[in-house]
Design an enzyme around this catalytic site. Structure first.
Site, PDB file in Angstrom:
ATOM      1  NE  ARG A 295       0.511 -23.049  -8.206  1.00  0.00           N
ATOM      2  CZ  ARG A 295      -0.133 -23.909  -7.817  1.00  0.00           C
ATOM      3  NH1 ARG A 295      -1.195 -24.024  -8.862  1.00  0.00           N
ATOM      4  NH2 ARG A 295      -0.026 -25.001  -6.871  1.00  0.00           N
ATOM      5  CG  ASP A 296      -0.587 -20.112 -18.011  1.00  0.00           C
ATOM      6  OD1 ASP A 296      -0.811 -20.739 -18.784  1.00  0.00           O
ATOM      7  OD2 ASP A 296      -0.925 -18.880 -17.984  1.00  0.00           O
ATOM      8  CB  ILE A 297       2.872 -16.202 -16.227  1.00  0.00           C
ATOM      9  CG1 ILE A 297       3.684 -15.186 -15.403  1.00  0.00           C
ATOM     10  CG2 ILE A 297       2.368 -15.688 -17.558  1.00  0.00           C
ATOM     11  CD1 ILE A 297       4.930 -14.824 -15.920  1.00  0.00           C
TER      12      ILE A 297
ATOM     13  CG  ASN B  41      -4.157 -24.075 -27.271  1.00  0.00           C
ATOM     14  OD1 ASN B  41      -5.363 -24.767 -27.595  1.00  0.00           O
ATOM     15  ND2 ASN B  41      -4.136 -23.263 -26.469  1.00  0.00           N
TER      16      ASN B  41
ATOM     17  CB  VAL C 249       4.574 -21.044 -25.458  1.00  0.00           C
ATOM     18  CG1 VAL C 249       5.959 -21.442 -25.100  1.00  0.00           C
ATOM     19  CG2 VAL C 249       4.483 -19.474 -24.599  1.00  0.00           C
TER      20      VAL C 249
ATOM     21  CG  HIS D 249       2.325 -25.766 -23.568  1.00  0.00           C
ATOM     22  ND1 HIS D 249       2.949 -25.153 -24.617  1.00  0.00           N
ATOM     23  CD2 HIS D 249       1.241 -24.833 -23.453  1.00  0.00           C
ATOM     24  CE1 HIS D 249       2.185 -24.040 -25.200  1.00  0.00           C
ATOM     25  NE2 HIS D 249       1.056 -24.183 -24.413  1.00  0.00           N
TER      26      HIS D 249
ATOM     27  CG  HIS E 199      -3.134 -25.039 -21.613  1.00  0.00           C
ATOM     28  ND1 HIS E 199      -2.878 -23.456 -20.934  1.00  0.00           N
ATOM     29  CD2 HIS E 199      -2.603 -25.099 -22.581  1.00  0.00           C
ATOM     30  CE1 HIS E 199      -2.153 -23.056 -22.134  1.00  0.00           C
ATOM     31  NE2 HIS E 199      -2.141 -23.954 -23.009  1.00  0.00           N
TER      32      HIS E 199
HETATM   33  P1  AMP Z   1      -0.522 -21.522 -25.544  1.00  0.00           P
HETATM   34  O1  AMP Z   1      -1.654 -20.579 -26.347  1.00  0.00           O
HETATM   35  O2  AMP Z   1      -1.176 -23.080 -25.656  1.00  0.00           O
HETATM   36  O3  AMP Z   1       0.701 -21.366 -26.333  1.00  0.00           O
HETATM   37  O4  AMP Z   1      -0.346 -20.976 -24.134  1.00  0.00           O
HETATM   38  C1  AMP Z   1       0.725 -20.690 -23.747  1.00  0.00           C
HETATM   39  C2  AMP Z   1       0.459 -20.382 -22.064  1.00  0.00           C
HETATM   40  O5  AMP Z   1       1.869 -19.927 -21.543  1.00  0.00           O
HETATM   41  C3  AMP Z   1      -0.216 -18.969 -21.793  1.00  0.00           C
HETATM   42  O6  AMP Z   1      -1.504 -19.440 -21.218  1.00  0.00           O
HETATM   43  C4  AMP Z   1       0.518 -18.091 -21.299  1.00  0.00           C
HETATM   44  O7  AMP Z   1      -0.175 -17.263 -20.190  1.00  0.00           O
HETATM   45  C5  AMP Z   1       1.705 -19.072 -20.598  1.00  0.00           C
HETATM   46  N1  AMP Z   1       3.020 -18.162 -20.311  1.00  0.00           N
HETATM   47  C6  AMP Z   1       3.467 -17.573 -21.106  1.00  0.00           C
HETATM   48  N2  AMP Z   1       4.719 -17.009 -20.600  1.00  0.00           N
HETATM   49  C7  AMP Z   1       4.650 -17.750 -19.352  1.00  0.00           C
HETATM   50  C8  AMP Z   1       5.613 -17.958 -18.209  1.00  0.00           C
HETATM   51  N3  AMP Z   1       6.886 -17.063 -18.371  1.00  0.00           N
HETATM   52  N4  AMP Z   1       5.483 -18.624 -17.360  1.00  0.00           N
HETATM   53  C9  AMP Z   1       4.302 -19.307 -17.128  1.00  0.00           C
HETATM   54  N5  AMP Z   1       3.310 -19.232 -18.158  1.00  0.00           N
HETATM   55  C10 AMP Z   1       3.623 -18.495 -19.130  1.00  0.00           C
END
Ligand code: AMP
Ligand code: ZN
Length: 118
Positions: A35-37, A93, A102, A106, A108
């Protein structure tokens, strides 16, 4: 990416390695989902390959089965979360204009309410 220092600094590689906690909802030999944090929707999962790829632009021909699997698992998890019939969005993204923060590929999985249009 083969550089072990870079991989050990990667947030999602560290989640895959269980060095950092995450609310894991799916795992197999190649893929992890958690799950997204900071969820933007009632359902907000991330589906990641266990192998480090910086983003969708890093995919090579040999990754095609893996890329397809990310989509299939994303849809599978949407069904499991109960949002397959109401509808959901799978997105990735790539780079600064897309807001990628990140740099580990990944997907979403978003849903659970009416999603804003693109
Ligand atoms: P992006 O903008 O596509 O790189 O999205 C990165 C996503 O990773 C964001 O929606 C963050 O909320 C999520 N995120 C960052 N750190 C963590 C974590 N430790 N565990 C889960 N999700 C995370
Ligand atoms: Zn990584």
């Amino acid at each position: 990416m083969k550089d072990p220092k870079r991989v050990s600094a990667c947030l999602f590689c560290r989640i895959v390695a269980r060095e950092l906690p995450a609310d894991i909802v799916y795992e197999d030999a190649e893929v992890l989902s958690f799950r997204d944090i900071r969820p933007k929707y009632p359902v907000h999962l991330l589906v990641v390959p266990k192998v480090h790829l910086a983003g969708v632009a890093d995919l090579q021909v040999e990754h095609e089965p893996l890329a397809g699997k990310l989509l299939r698992i994303g849809a599978h998890l949407a069904r499991r979360e109960g949002i397959a019939n109401s509808g959901f969005r799978l997105l990735t993204n790539e780079g600064p204009d897309a807001g990628q923060v990140v740099h580990h590929l990944h997907l979403h999985v978003l849903g659970g309410e009416s999603l804003r249009g693109l």
